[in-house]
Design a protein around this motif. Structure first.
Motif, PDB file in Angstrom:
ATOM      1  N   MET A   1      45.549  30.197  51.085  1.00 28.36           N
ATOM      2  CA  MET A   1      45.805  29.007  50.299  1.00 28.36           C
ATOM      3  C   MET A   1      47.137  28.411  50.731  1.00 28.36           C
ATOM      4  N   ASP A   2      47.337  27.185  50.397  1.00 34.00           N
ATOM      5  CA  ASP A   2      48.599  26.532  50.737  1.00 34.00           C
ATOM      6  C   ASP A   2      49.728  27.239  49.979  1.00 34.00           C
ATOM      7  N   GLU A   3      50.789  27.598  50.702  1.00 35.71           N
ATOM      8  CA  GLU A   3      51.881  28.350  50.077  1.00 35.71           C
ATOM      9  C   GLU A   3      52.538  27.595  48.933  1.00 35.71           C
ATOM     10  N   ARG A   4      52.504  26.250  48.965  1.00 34.85           N
ATOM     11  CA  ARG A   4      53.080  25.464  47.866  1.00 34.85           C
ATOM     12  C   ARG A   4      52.274  25.610  46.586  1.00 34.85           C
ATOM     13  N   LEU A   5      50.999  25.918  46.734  1.00 37.38           N
ATOM     14  CA  LEU A   5      50.136  26.065  45.565  1.00 37.38           C
ATOM     15  C   LEU A   5      50.275  27.450  44.933  1.00 37.38           C
ATOM     16  N   ARG A   6      50.759  28.432  45.682  1.00 35.33           N
ATOM     17  CA  ARG A   6      50.877  29.794  45.138  1.00 35.33           C
ATOM     18  C   ARG A   6      51.773  29.836  43.909  1.00 35.33           C
ATOM     19  N   TYR A   7      52.988  29.319  44.029  1.00 35.43           N
ATOM     20  CA  TYR A   7      53.901  29.413  42.880  1.00 35.43           C
ATOM     21  C   TYR A   7      53.476  28.489  41.750  1.00 35.43           C
ATOM     22  N   VAL A   8      52.813  27.373  42.067  1.00 36.80           N
ATOM     23  CA  VAL A   8      52.288  26.494  41.020  1.00 36.80           C
ATOM     24  C   VAL A   8      51.190  27.221  40.243  1.00 36.80           C
ATOM     25  N   ALA A   9      50.269  27.881  40.948  1.00 34.81           N
ATOM     26  CA  ALA A   9      49.191  28.620  40.287  1.00 34.81           C
ATOM     27  C   ALA A   9      49.752  29.755  39.437  1.00 34.81           C
ATOM     28  N   ALA A  10      50.744  30.467  39.959  1.00 33.00           N
ATOM     29  CA  ALA A  10      51.366  31.543  39.189  1.00 33.00           C
ATOM     30  C   ALA A  10      52.039  30.985  37.935  1.00 33.00           C
ATOM     31  N   ALA A  11      52.715  29.851  38.061  1.00 38.39           N
ATOM     32  CA  ALA A  11      53.383  29.224  36.924  1.00 38.39           C
ATOM     33  C   ALA A  11      52.379  28.790  35.857  1.00 38.39           C
ATOM     34  N   ILE A  12      51.261  28.219  36.271  1.00 41.20           N
ATOM     35  CA  ILE A  12      50.226  27.807  35.319  1.00 41.20           C
ATOM     36  C   ILE A  12      49.677  29.027  34.587  1.00 41.20           C
ATOM     37  N   ALA A  13      49.391  30.096  35.322  1.00 40.31           N
ATOM     38  CA  ALA A  13      48.866  31.321  34.709  1.00 40.31           C
ATOM     39  C   ALA A  13      49.861  31.910  33.714  1.00 40.31           C
ATOM     40  N   LEU A  14      51.137  31.954  34.091  1.00 48.31           N
ATOM     41  CA  LEU A  14      52.160  32.498  33.196  1.00 48.31           C
ATOM     42  C   LEU A  14      52.327  31.642  31.941  1.00 48.31           C
ATOM     43  N   ALA A  15      52.317  30.322  32.101  1.00 40.45           N
ATOM     44  CA  ALA A  15      52.441  29.431  30.949  1.00 40.45           C
ATOM     45  C   ALA A  15      51.243  29.574  30.017  1.00 40.45           C
ATOM     46  N   HIS A  16      50.051  29.609  30.581  1.00 37.72           N
ATOM     47  CA  HIS A  16      48.834  29.709  29.778  1.00 37.72           C
ATOM     48  C   HIS A  16      48.745  31.059  29.070  1.00 37.72           C
ATOM     49  N   SER A  17      48.966  32.127  29.801  1.00 39.72           N
ATOM     50  CA  SER A  17      48.835  33.460  29.242  1.00 39.72           C
ATOM     51  C   SER A  17      49.898  33.747  28.175  1.00 39.72           C
ATOM     52  N   ASN A  18      51.108  33.246  28.380  1.00 34.78           N
ATOM     53  CA  ASN A  18      52.198  33.471  27.428  1.00 34.78           C
ATOM     54  C   ASN A  18      52.270  32.394  26.344  1.00 34.78           C
ATOM     55  N   GLU A  19      51.386  31.405  26.432  1.00 41.17           N
ATOM     56  CA  GLU A  19      51.312  30.319  25.449  1.00 41.17           C
ATOM     57  C   GLU A  19      52.663  29.664  25.226  1.00 41.17           C
ATOM     58  N   ARG A  20      53.310  29.298  26.339  1.00 40.43           N
ATOM     59  CA  ARG A  20      54.615  28.635  26.246  1.00 40.43           C
ATOM     60  C   ARG A  20      54.840  27.773  27.475  1.00 40.43           C
ATOM     61  N   ASN A  21      55.705  26.784  27.307  1.00 42.52           N
ATOM     62  CA  ASN A  21      56.107  25.949  28.439  1.00 42.52           C
ATOM     63  C   ASN A  21      57.070  26.756  29.301  1.00 42.52           C
ATOM     64  N   GLY A  80      44.356  37.579  30.578  1.00 39.50           N
ATOM     65  CA  GLY A  80      45.400  37.367  31.571  1.00 39.50           C
ATOM     66  C   GLY A  80      44.901  37.276  33.006  1.00 39.50           C
ATOM     67  N   ARG A  81      43.599  37.085  33.171  1.00 35.50           N
ATOM     68  CA  ARG A  81      43.020  36.981  34.520  1.00 35.50           C
ATOM     69  C   ARG A  81      42.546  35.551  34.770  1.00 35.50           C
ATOM     70  N   TYR A  82      42.818  35.060  35.980  1.00 36.56           N
ATOM     71  CA  TYR A  82      42.464  33.703  36.374  1.00 36.56           C
ATOM     72  C   TYR A  82      41.887  33.736  37.790  1.00 36.56           C
ATOM     73  N   SER A  83      40.969  32.817  38.044  1.00 35.79           N
ATOM     74  CA  SER A  83      40.450  32.667  39.403  1.00 35.79           C
ATOM     75  C   SER A  83      40.595  31.215  39.802  1.00 35.79           C
ATOM     76  N   GLY A  84      40.700  30.976  41.101  1.00 33.03           N
ATOM     77  CA  GLY A  84      40.881  29.603  41.552  1.00 33.03           C
ATOM     78  C   GLY A  84      40.372  29.386  42.961  1.00 33.03           C
ATOM     79  N   PHE A  85      40.411  28.116  43.336  1.00 35.26           N
ATOM     80  CA  PHE A  85      39.968  27.721  44.666  1.00 35.26           C
ATOM     81  C   PHE A  85      40.826  26.558  45.140  1.00 35.26           C
ATOM     82  N   ASP A  86      41.409  26.720  46.324  1.00 36.07           N
ATOM     83  CA  ASP A  86      42.241  25.692  46.950  1.00 36.07           C
ATOM     84  C   ASP A  86      41.362  24.925  47.932  1.00 36.07           C
TER      85      ASP A  86
END
Length: 117
Positions: A1-21, A80-86
């Motif tokens: 996947m595009d390396e720029r999308l890695r940290y964005v995907a991780a950030a989305i997962a962390l925000a969603h799973s922890n229910e916080r901005n 806490g599990r997510y799947s995705g496609f770039d």
């Protein structure tokens, strides 16, 4: 996947799973913080990647990164599990969140990438 999308995907997962901005994520792989703002309301994602200076948003599972001009899928699988496609790299990825840490597996390169709040 595009390396720029890695940290964005991780950030989305962390925000969603922890229910916080969130405002940033730390990459253990790159040994640095990425400044990325994520707000989640139910399945609605709004974010800004300050590292790349671009917006991303959408409704899960269909999200769009404006800087990459790229659609990507991001599905909540529960517990806490997510799947995705770039679509830019034609590549699957998975994210597992445990408290304030996230492990992203990039199927395109066959490697794990670790992040935390």
């Amino acid at each position: 996947m595009d390396e720029r999308l890695r940290y964005v995907a991780a950030a989305i997962a962390l925000a969603h799973s922890n229910e916080r901005n969130i405002r940033s994520v730390y990459s253990y792989t790159d040994s640095k913080y990425y400044s990325v703002d994520v707000k989640i309301d139910d399945d609605r994602v709004k974010g800004f990647d300050y590292t790349e200076n671009h917006h991303f948003d959408g409704r899960m599972p269909n999200l769009y990164h404006y800087g990459m001009s790229n659609h990507f899928q991001f599905k909540n699988k529960g517990d806490g599990r997510y799947s995705g496609f770039d679509y830019s790299k034609n590549c699957h990825f998975g994210v597992t969140v445990r408290s304030k840490s996230a492990d992203l597996y990039d199927y395109g390169v066959g490697s794990y990438f670790s992040f935390s709040l």
